[in-house]
Structure formats: C-alpha cells, structure tokens
Motif scaffolding. Structure first.
Motif, PDB file in Angstrom:
ATOM      1  N   SER A 293      16.665 -21.115  -3.340  1.00  0.00           N
ATOM      2  CA  SER A 293      15.955 -22.392  -3.456  1.00  0.00           C
ATOM      3  C   SER A 293      14.868 -22.295  -3.863  1.00  0.00           C
ATOM      4  CB  SER A 293      16.732 -23.635  -3.443  1.00  0.00           C
ATOM      5  OG  SER A 293      17.286 -23.670  -3.311  1.00  0.00           O
ATOM      6  N   GLN A 294      13.518 -22.091  -3.017  1.00  0.00           N
ATOM      7  CA  GLN A 294      12.029 -22.141  -2.792  1.00  0.00           C
ATOM      8  C   GLN A 294      12.134 -20.661  -3.881  1.00  0.00           C
ATOM      9  OE1 GLN A 294      10.124 -22.785   0.104  1.00  0.00           O
ATOM     10  NE2 GLN A 294      10.727 -24.566   0.900  1.00  0.00           N
ATOM     11  N   LEU A 295      12.094 -19.394  -3.705  1.00  0.00           N
ATOM     12  CA  LEU A 295      12.500 -18.551  -4.480  1.00  0.00           C
ATOM     13  C   LEU A 295      12.458 -18.589  -5.978  1.00  0.00           C
ATOM     14  CD1 LEU A 295      11.818 -15.702  -4.921  1.00  0.00           C
ATOM     15  CD2 LEU A 295      14.223 -14.707  -4.771  1.00  0.00           C
ATOM     16  N   TYR A 296      13.619 -19.305  -6.379  1.00  0.00           N
ATOM     17  CA  TYR A 296      13.755 -19.541  -7.674  1.00  0.00           C
ATOM     18  C   TYR A 296      12.955 -21.096  -7.975  1.00  0.00           C
ATOM     19  CZ  TYR A 296      15.532 -22.605 -11.264  1.00  0.00           C
ATOM     20  OH  TYR A 296      16.069 -22.959 -12.883  1.00  0.00           O
ATOM     21  N   LEU A 297      12.749 -21.839  -7.606  1.00  0.00           N
ATOM     22  CA  LEU A 297      12.146 -22.786  -7.798  1.00  0.00           C
ATOM     23  C   LEU A 297      10.772 -22.504  -7.826  1.00  0.00           C
ATOM     24  CD1 LEU A 297      13.023 -25.770  -5.377  1.00  0.00           C
ATOM     25  CD2 LEU A 297      13.854 -25.420  -8.123  1.00  0.00           C
ATOM     26  N   GLU A 298      10.061 -21.657  -7.592  1.00  0.00           N
ATOM     27  CA  GLU A 298       8.278 -21.038  -7.276  1.00  0.00           C
ATOM     28  C   GLU A 298       8.695 -20.348  -8.537  1.00  0.00           C
ATOM     29  OE1 GLU A 298       7.398 -19.288  -3.540  1.00  0.00           O
ATOM     30  OE2 GLU A 298       7.231 -21.699  -2.141  1.00  0.00           O
ATOM     31  N   GLN A 299       9.564 -19.370  -8.859  1.00  0.00           N
ATOM     32  CA  GLN A 299       9.046 -18.327 -10.078  1.00  0.00           C
ATOM     33  C   GLN A 299       9.561 -19.468 -11.520  1.00  0.00           C
ATOM     34  OE1 GLN A 299       8.408 -15.301  -9.424  1.00  0.00           O
ATOM     35  NE2 GLN A 299       7.974 -15.800  -7.716  1.00  0.00           N
ATOM     36  N   GLN A 300      10.624 -20.201 -11.234  1.00  0.00           N
ATOM     37  CA  GLN A 300      10.514 -20.881 -12.725  1.00  0.00           C
ATOM     38  C   GLN A 300       9.568 -22.584 -12.920  1.00  0.00           C
ATOM     39  OE1 GLN A 300      11.946 -24.350 -13.173  1.00  0.00           O
ATOM     40  NE2 GLN A 300      13.039 -23.437 -15.321  1.00  0.00           N
ATOM     41  N   THR A 301       9.235 -23.459 -12.219  1.00  0.00           N
ATOM     42  CA  THR A 301       8.447 -24.037 -12.307  1.00  0.00           C
ATOM     43  C   THR A 301       6.741 -23.609 -12.879  1.00  0.00           C
ATOM     44  OG1 THR A 301      10.047 -25.236  -9.850  1.00  0.00           O
ATOM     45  CG2 THR A 301       7.533 -26.207 -10.612  1.00  0.00           C
ATOM     46  N   GLU A 302       6.509 -24.054 -13.568  1.00  0.00           N
ATOM     47  CA  GLU A 302       5.287 -24.390 -14.471  1.00  0.00           C
ATOM     48  C   GLU A 302       5.430 -23.157 -14.915  1.00  0.00           C
ATOM     49  OE1 GLU A 302       3.432 -26.322 -14.298  1.00  0.00           O
ATOM     50  OE2 GLU A 302       4.165 -28.529 -12.736  1.00  0.00           O
ATOM     51  N   GLY A 308       0.468 -15.478 -14.335  1.00  0.00           N
ATOM     52  CA  GLY A 308      -0.628 -15.584 -13.445  1.00  0.00           C
ATOM     53  C   GLY A 308      -1.733 -16.335 -13.823  1.00  0.00           C
ATOM     54  N   ALA A 309      -1.254 -17.710 -14.730  1.00  0.00           N
ATOM     55  CA  ALA A 309      -2.652 -18.864 -14.231  1.00  0.00           C
ATOM     56  C   ALA A 309      -1.912 -19.892 -13.625  1.00  0.00           C
ATOM     57  CB  ALA A 309      -2.162 -19.058 -16.239  1.00  0.00           C
ATOM     58  N   ILE A 326      12.280 -31.922  -5.954  1.00  0.00           N
ATOM     59  CA  ILE A 326      11.446 -31.195  -5.793  1.00  0.00           C
ATOM     60  C   ILE A 326       9.837 -31.651  -5.217  1.00  0.00           C
ATOM     61  CG2 ILE A 326      10.889 -28.849  -5.799  1.00  0.00           C
ATOM     62  CD1 ILE A 326      13.816 -29.019  -7.847  1.00  0.00           C
ATOM     63  N   ARG A 327       9.673 -31.501  -4.342  1.00  0.00           N
ATOM     64  CA  ARG A 327       7.951 -32.022  -4.552  1.00  0.00           C
ATOM     65  C   ARG A 327       7.169 -30.101  -4.242  1.00  0.00           C
ATOM     66  NH1 ARG A 327       7.475 -35.915  -0.807  1.00  0.00           N
ATOM     67  NH2 ARG A 327       5.612 -35.411   0.342  1.00  0.00           N
ATOM     68  N   TYR A 328       6.241 -30.575  -4.431  1.00  0.00           N
ATOM     69  CA  TYR A 328       5.525 -28.821  -5.286  1.00  0.00           C
ATOM     70  C   TYR A 328       4.003 -28.987  -5.395  1.00  0.00           C
ATOM     71  CZ  TYR A 328       5.171 -28.690 -10.029  1.00  0.00           C
ATOM     72  OH  TYR A 328       5.658 -29.514 -11.122  1.00  0.00           O
ATOM     73  N   ASN A 329       3.367 -27.925  -4.979  1.00  0.00           N
ATOM     74  CA  ASN A 329       1.882 -27.664  -4.942  1.00  0.00           C
ATOM     75  C   ASN A 329       2.210 -26.933  -6.327  1.00  0.00           C
ATOM     76  OD1 ASN A 329       1.078 -29.804  -3.007  1.00  0.00           O
ATOM     77  ND2 ASN A 329       0.887 -28.197  -1.558  1.00  0.00           N
ATOM     78  N   ARG A 330       0.795 -27.635  -6.910  1.00  0.00           N
ATOM     79  CA  ARG A 330       0.592 -25.984  -8.116  1.00  0.00           C
ATOM     80  C   ARG A 330      -0.624 -26.157  -8.171  1.00  0.00           C
ATOM     81  NH1 ARG A 330       0.578 -29.033 -14.115  1.00  0.00           N
ATOM     82  NH2 ARG A 330      -0.433 -30.529 -13.629  1.00  0.00           N
TER      83      ARG A 330
END
Length: 600
Positions: A293-302, A308-309, A326-330
């Motif tokens: 899930s994290q692999l997908y979310l981290e690629q898809q989110t933002e 690269g931004a 989902i809680r995440y740091n950007r």
C-alpha cells in the motif's frame, strides 16, 4: 462408501472452492478499479459484464481441450489462475503508481487495466466444464454426499418441485442427478458463500491486497489437493510426467478412467512454490498490506507535481467501514524555493483518493468554511448550525467561538473516534467534541435530513469531493432540496467547490443541480493565505453560499473578525442569481449525471 462416491465428493468440494474464488476475484477487481479510477457503479457493472463475457468464451472453448486429459487441464487451469490473479492485481496497481506519458491514449490504459478481469474470467470458464465431465465419468452423482445431507436436500427438493407444479408441468426425477446439475448447484453455492465471505470477512477484515493472495492460495491448494488425491504416486519421482490413476467403480465390473493425462513436474513445482509463497504472504498479511500500500500511495500521492518536485512518505494508514484514511508527509524536492508551503516538509491527510487536509492550509480552509459565512448570521446560542461531515472536529472548533448551537452529523463514527485523541488532529480541533452546545449524530447526512424536523440558520457541508458515485447522493437535487426545506427564513448553505476553470463539466452539473433544488442566489468567494511565507497570499479554496432568496452582504454590521481583517478582499463579493446551463442534466438519486464526478 465406494471410491466413486468419495471421488465425486472430492470433485464437488473442489467445485465449491474454485467457485468461491472465481466470484470473489470478480469483487476484488471491481473494488480495486473503483479505488483507482472512481465510480463504484461504473466499475462494478463493467467488471461484471467483462467477467461473464470472458467466462462464456472460456466455457465455449473448453470443448477444444483434450477430453483424455481432463485432470491435467483442470490442474493447469488452477495453477494459471493462482499465478494470473495476483499478477493482474499488481498490474492495475502498477498502472496507477507510475507516471504514464500524456501521449499514451487514455483508452489504451483503460483497456490494459481491465485485461486481468478478462484473463481470470476466461480461465474460470474452463473450470465448470472440466469438473462436469469428470463427475459424469464417475456416474455416481447422487451418492456423492453424506446420507443426512442427501435426505435434507431431498426434502427441500420435494418441496420446491411441489411449488413448481402449481404453475409448471413437472415430473419428479428420482435417482442419479446429472453431473451438470450437481456441479452447477455446488458452483452457485460456492459463489454465494464467496460473495458473503468477501463482503463480511475478507475485505473489511484483511483489505484488498491480502484478499487477492488468500484467493490465489485457495486456487493453489485446490490444485495440490486434486493432484494429491487423484495422482499416481507410484511413478513419482522416476518419470518426467505426472499421471492420473484410474477409478474403479465397485458397483460395476468394468474399470473406467477418470482421466489419463500428464502434467510436467515443472508445473507441479511452480504450483508448490506459488502456494508456499502465498501462504507466507497471508501469514504476514499486515506487513505485506502495509508495504504494498505504501509503495503505491507514495508513488501515486502528490503526482500532480512535475517529476522529482514532491516526494510523499506514508506515516500511517488504515481502513474504516467507509473510507481509507492515509496520513503522509510531503517533502518539496524540486529546484528553487518551495512555492506550496513553508519549509520543506508538512503532514497531510488523504481520505480515499482525495487530499482532505494539509498543515499549510488547514486554518485557511476552515476560516473560509466557517468564519466567512458566519458574517451572514447572528452569533449566539439561538443560532442553529448544521455541519454535515467534518469528522475531524475542526469546523466545530471554529464554530465554538461564536457560541452557536451545533448539530453535527457524520457517517464515519470510527474516523470521528480516532480523531478525538490523535495528536495531529487535536492541535487543530482542541477537543471541540466536548463543546457543550454540540449534538453529534453518526448517520448518513441525507437520511438524517429526511428524518429531522429541525430548521437551521446555517448549513455547512464539510464533505469529500465528488470523486466517487458513493457520494452522488450528497451532490443530488434531492439532498439540496432537503437542505432548503430545513433552512430558516434567512438561512444559507455553504460548501467548498471545485474551480469551474479546472472542472467545467462538474461545475455546470453541480450548479444546475443546486438550482433545480430551489436555490436562486449564490455568493462565491476564495479564501487566501500566504502559505509559503513569501509575502504574497495565494488562493487556497473556493466556497459557495447558496440561498433560496435575497440575503445580506458579507461586509457590514454583522461581519466577523476574520472578514473585517480581510475586508478589502470581501467587500466586492456580491450575490448573483444561480445560472442555468443549457444541455446539462441535473444530478438526481434516481437519474445520476456522472459528469458531476471528477477525476483526481
């Protein structure tokens, strides 16, 4: 019990298992495509249609499979299903985890994302014909089950036949049932159980990712049970092929082969490796779910930012009955100063497929939702406010300073309970759930209004965006009509909205829907904030106030401290008539307009 009876019972048990998996795969893919692309009804309808179409193609082509190798072909089918189903799942996730060039036609992506449904349906189409032929070869379908089950089934059967006889011309059939009838009966039972177990146990208890591996594990186990029970162990491991034993019918003097076919040892090893691997994934399902899930979310989110931004790092995630939280740091990783927020990293909240809250604009969003429209009503205990949504309690905190009476309704009680004590949310809501003029109800907003007799001076819609047709009710003419019927003489309803420039089709359908509900006047404004500390304020969120008649302006004697502080920004905001767009259909519960949904 004769070997034939035992063999038939084993085949029917395998029918139950593979049918269970086949139906559940259909639901897994439907839900996965809904998560990735939105539109529950659309995705489920298309997936079910494609699945049954592919099932039919597979069943039609099953007659071209070698009749002398029924067992070998059944074994191959289960192994291929065990391999293809998780691979297809990961393919769909992968399509939504990478940046696909804009030159690639969306129709091509749409087609590729649904190929796994076609493959699984096609392979599943082989199962029933193969099992039916094998049961027919045994010629003992009526004695496959224990006596007590047979007696119970016979009583039910007699009752049903009597009922049919009141309308149809029937002839009571005694003795052996055809292989087709018993296999189909077991298939339907397995499908029903698969649907119930998926909906009540697997999906809510494990989630989508572990569920696909549980089902693939069952296919692998079914293949191994079949080869263990019907295989001729005397030839292992001398020869390069695996053969099937013959079945002796004790009731007959003749010997008849169930199937005389071969399966390579390589495929058997593949089945063993797949089954063992899936067993490991299921045993560690929480870890597997989190990592994938994290692999997908981290690629898809933002991913709306240039490559690269912006980098996302998931902090925590979980699923309530109604939504994925989902809680995440950007982190800003682009060149030059960060134009989106102060500093390099901030924390955000994502519900389902849409970002709901980021630290840089949490205050400004709720100031726009609450502090601006409070200029249109009198503060104090006599003023009644309804908040629909807002399970993070932040809007309640903003309302508390006006000493108004608040009715709060939100569907997700689990999420509301979590946010009460979570430090991330507590710093924003300051324990607003303890406000003494607050009455919170866990319910659907539409149903709540249908059952309530209250009238409100202000209705605040703090709800998710229209990204999924599960939310179509909250963007329907019926819902807004209910709101209008619960407004006081000077009451208004406020909601945030998507920009008409960015989402023109949604905007037109939404405005026509609100107008059809009886709202004649609208007031639109943006809330602004210097979110990156560069000395310039940026537009954060657009809001709409709707009323079924004339209302006062934002600036004047009743303006709030926030509006007073930004009077220059709000003094030119005026009420206008709600427009009517030609050729754009209203969104109704019974006649949905899918243009109102947006693709995030």
């Amino acid at each position: 019990m004769s070997n034939s009876r035992t063999d038939t019972g084993t085949l029917l048990a395998l029918t139950f298992v593979v049918s269970f998996c086949s139906f559940a795969y259909e639901f897994v893919y439907s839900e996965l495509l809904t998560v990735m692309y939105g539109g529950t009804v659309t995705q489920y309808v298309i997936t079910v249609g494609l699945y049954f179409f592919s099932l039919g193609i597979g069943a039609a082509l099953s007659d071209d499979l070698d009749a002398a190798d029924l067992g070998g072909n059944f074994f191959r089918t289960e192994v291929f299903l065990a391999a293809a189903a998780p691979a297809g799942f990961l393919l769909i996730v992968g399509l939504n985890s990478v940046r696909i060039p804009q030159s690639v036609p969306p129709e091509l992506i749409w087609t590729v994302a649904r190929l796994p449904v076609v493959v699984v349906g096609f392979l599943s189409g082989f199962e029933l014909p193969l099992l039916t032929h094998m049961v027919d070869e045994l010629e003992d379908g009526e004695t496959a089950m224990p006596v007590w089950i047979q007696n119970a089934c016979n009583r039910v059967h007699n009752t049903v036949v009597k009922g049919l006889g009141t309308v149809w011309s029937v002839e009571r059939t005694d003795g052996r049932r055809s292989g087709l009838s018993v296999v189909l009966a077991m298939d339907y039972v397995g499908g029903l159980v698969g649907a119930v177990i998926y909906a009540r146990v697997l999906y809510p208890g494990l989630g989508l990712i572990p569920t696909i591996f549980v089902l693939a594990l069952l296919n692998g186990v079914a293949a191994l049970v079949f080869v263990t029970y019907f295989g001729d162990w005397s030839r292992w491991p001398v020869t390069d092929k695996w053969s099937w034993r013959s079945v002796n019918e004790n009731s007959q003097s003749s010997t008849r082969a169930l199937s005389v076919g071969h399966v390579s040892k390589t495929l058997l090893v593949v089945c063993l490796v797949l089954t063992a691997s899936y067993a490991g994934v299921v045993a560690k399902h929480e870890t597997a779910d989190e990592q994938l899930s994290q692999l997908y979310l981290e690629q898809q989110t933002e991913n709306k930012y240039p490559p690269g931004a912006m980098r996302a790092n998931v902090v925590s995630q979980g699923t309530t009955t109604y939504q994925h939280v989902i809680r995440y740091n950007r982190t800003w990783t682009g060149t030059g100063p960060n134009p989106h927020f102060t500093g390099k990293t901030e924390q955000c909240l994502r519900l389902g497929s849409a970002i709901q809250l980021c630290e840089s604009w949490a205050d400004s969003y709720h100031q726009g939702l609450v502090d601006v429209p409070m200029s249109l009503v009198e503060p104090g205990p006599e003023t009644k406010v309804l908040v629909v949504g807002g399970g993070d309690w932040i809007a309640i905190d903003h309302l508390r300073k006006y000493n108004v009476t608040v009715d709060h309704v939100d569907l997700d009680g689990e999420f509301m309970q979590q946010t009460k004590t979570d430090p991330f949310f507590r710093k924003w809501h300051d324990d607003a759930y303890e406000y003494d003029r607050l009455n919170t109800t866990t319910a659907d907003g539409y149903r709540y209004l249908q059952e309530s007799n209250e009238t409100y001076d202000l209705v605040l819609l703090d709800i998710p965006g229209a990204t999924d047709d599960d939310l179509l009710t909250l963007y329907s003419a019926e819902f807004y009509s209910s709101i209008r019927n619960h407004l006081s003489d000077e009451g208004v309803v406020v909601t945030w909205g998507y920009s008409p420039d960015g989402y023109p089709q949604h905007h037109k359908a939404f405005i026509n829907t609100v107008g059809a509900a009886g709202f004649t006047n609208q007031l639109s404004y943006w809330v602004r904030e210097d979110i990156d500390s560069d000395g310039q304020s940026e537009r954060i969120e657009q809001f709409y106030v709707f009323a079924p008649g004339d209302r006062q302006s934002l600036t004047g004697d009743g303006e709030t401290a926030y509006v007073r502080k930004h009077r220059e920004q709000y003094r030119t905001i005026e009420w206008h008539a709600v427009p009517r767009y030609r050729g754009v259909r209203v969104n109704s519960i019974f006649h949905p307009n899918y243009d109102i949904l947006i693709d995030t």
